[in-house]
Design a protein around this motif. Structure first.
Motif, short mmCIF file in Angstrom:
data_model
loop_
_atom_site.label_atom_id
_atom_site.label_comp_id
_atom_site.label_asym_id
_atom_site.label_seq_id
_atom_site.Cartn_x
_atom_site.Cartn_y
_atom_site.Cartn_z
N ARG A 23 0.82 -1.20 0.00
CA ARG A 23 0.00 0.00 0.00
C ARG A 23 0.86 1.26 0.00
NH1 ARG A 23 -2.38 -2.94 4.14
NH2 ARG A 23 -4.08 -4.20 3.34
N ILE A 24 1.93 1.24 0.78
CA ILE A 24 2.83 2.39 0.85
C ILE A 24 3.46 2.63 -0.52
CG2 ILE A 24 5.00 3.23 1.83
CD1 ILE A 24 4.18 1.75 4.43
N ALA A 30 1.54 6.62 -6.88
CA ALA A 30 0.46 7.52 -7.27
C ALA A 30 0.90 8.97 -7.13
CB ALA A 30 -0.78 7.26 -6.42
N LYS A 31 1.56 9.29 -6.04
CA LYS A 31 2.03 10.66 -5.82
C LYS A 31 3.01 11.08 -6.91
CE LYS A 31 4.48 13.54 -2.51
NZ LYS A 31 5.19 13.60 -1.23
N ASP A 32 3.95 10.20 -7.25
CA ASP A 32 4.92 10.51 -8.29
C ASP A 32 4.25 10.75 -9.63
OD1 ASP A 32 6.98 10.27 -6.45
OD2 ASP A 32 7.46 8.20 -7.01
N ILE A 33 3.29 9.91 -9.97
CA ILE A 33 2.59 10.05 -11.24
C ILE A 33 1.79 11.35 -11.27
CG2 ILE A 33 0.78 9.07 -12.70
CD1 ILE A 33 1.73 6.29 -11.79
N ILE A 34 1.13 11.67 -10.17
CA ILE A 34 0.34 12.91 -10.10
C ILE A 34 1.25 14.12 -10.31
CG2 ILE A 34 -1.00 14.40 -8.56
CD1 ILE A 34 -2.12 11.74 -7.34
N LYS A 60 -5.40 7.58 -4.74
CA LYS A 60 -4.36 7.74 -3.72
C LYS A 60 -4.98 7.95 -2.35
CE LYS A 60 -0.75 11.04 -2.62
NZ LYS A 60 -1.51 11.95 -1.80
N GLN A 61 -6.05 8.74 -2.27
CA GLN A 61 -6.69 8.98 -0.98
C GLN A 61 -7.32 7.71 -0.43
OE1 GLN A 61 -9.25 12.23 -2.05
NE2 GLN A 61 -7.76 13.78 -1.42
N LYS A 68 -4.20 4.21 7.03
CA LYS A 68 -4.38 4.79 8.37
C LYS A 68 -5.27 3.92 9.23
CE LYS A 68 -3.58 9.43 6.81
NZ LYS A 68 -4.14 10.69 6.38
N GLY A 69 -6.14 3.16 8.62
CA GLY A 69 -7.01 2.26 9.37
C GLY A 69 -8.15 2.98 10.03
#
Length: 75
Positions: A23-24, A30-34, A60-61, A68-69
């Motif tokens: 997941r991490i 996702a952050k890098d692609i965005i 990503k969210q 975070k659970g």
């Protein structure tokens, strides 16, 4: 592979994370692609790129929410 193709491939990928580290890694990818798509958007100002960034951000969210659970509730 181009940034847009990478983003579309990520968006269409099936997510079945076995571990937290999966997941991490997905959230970081996702952050890098965005960020890459954002650089293209700054140059071209194409609304389709903005829509793509919004969809990737939603994915990503969801991943981060799962990381975070659930909050502990007082019982």
């Amino acid at each position: 592979m181009g940034t847009i193709e990478k983003a579309i491939e990520f968006e269409n990928r099936k997510f079945s994370f076995k571990t937290t580290s999966d997941r991490i890694l997905a959230a970081r990818e996702a952050k890098d692609i965005i960020l890459e798509v954002n650089e293209l958007y700054k140059e071209k100002k194409d609304s389709k790129l903005m829509d793509l960034m919004k969809r990737l951000t939603a994915i990503k969210q969801k991943i981060e929410k799962r990381l975070k659970g659930r909050p502990l509730t007082a019982s």
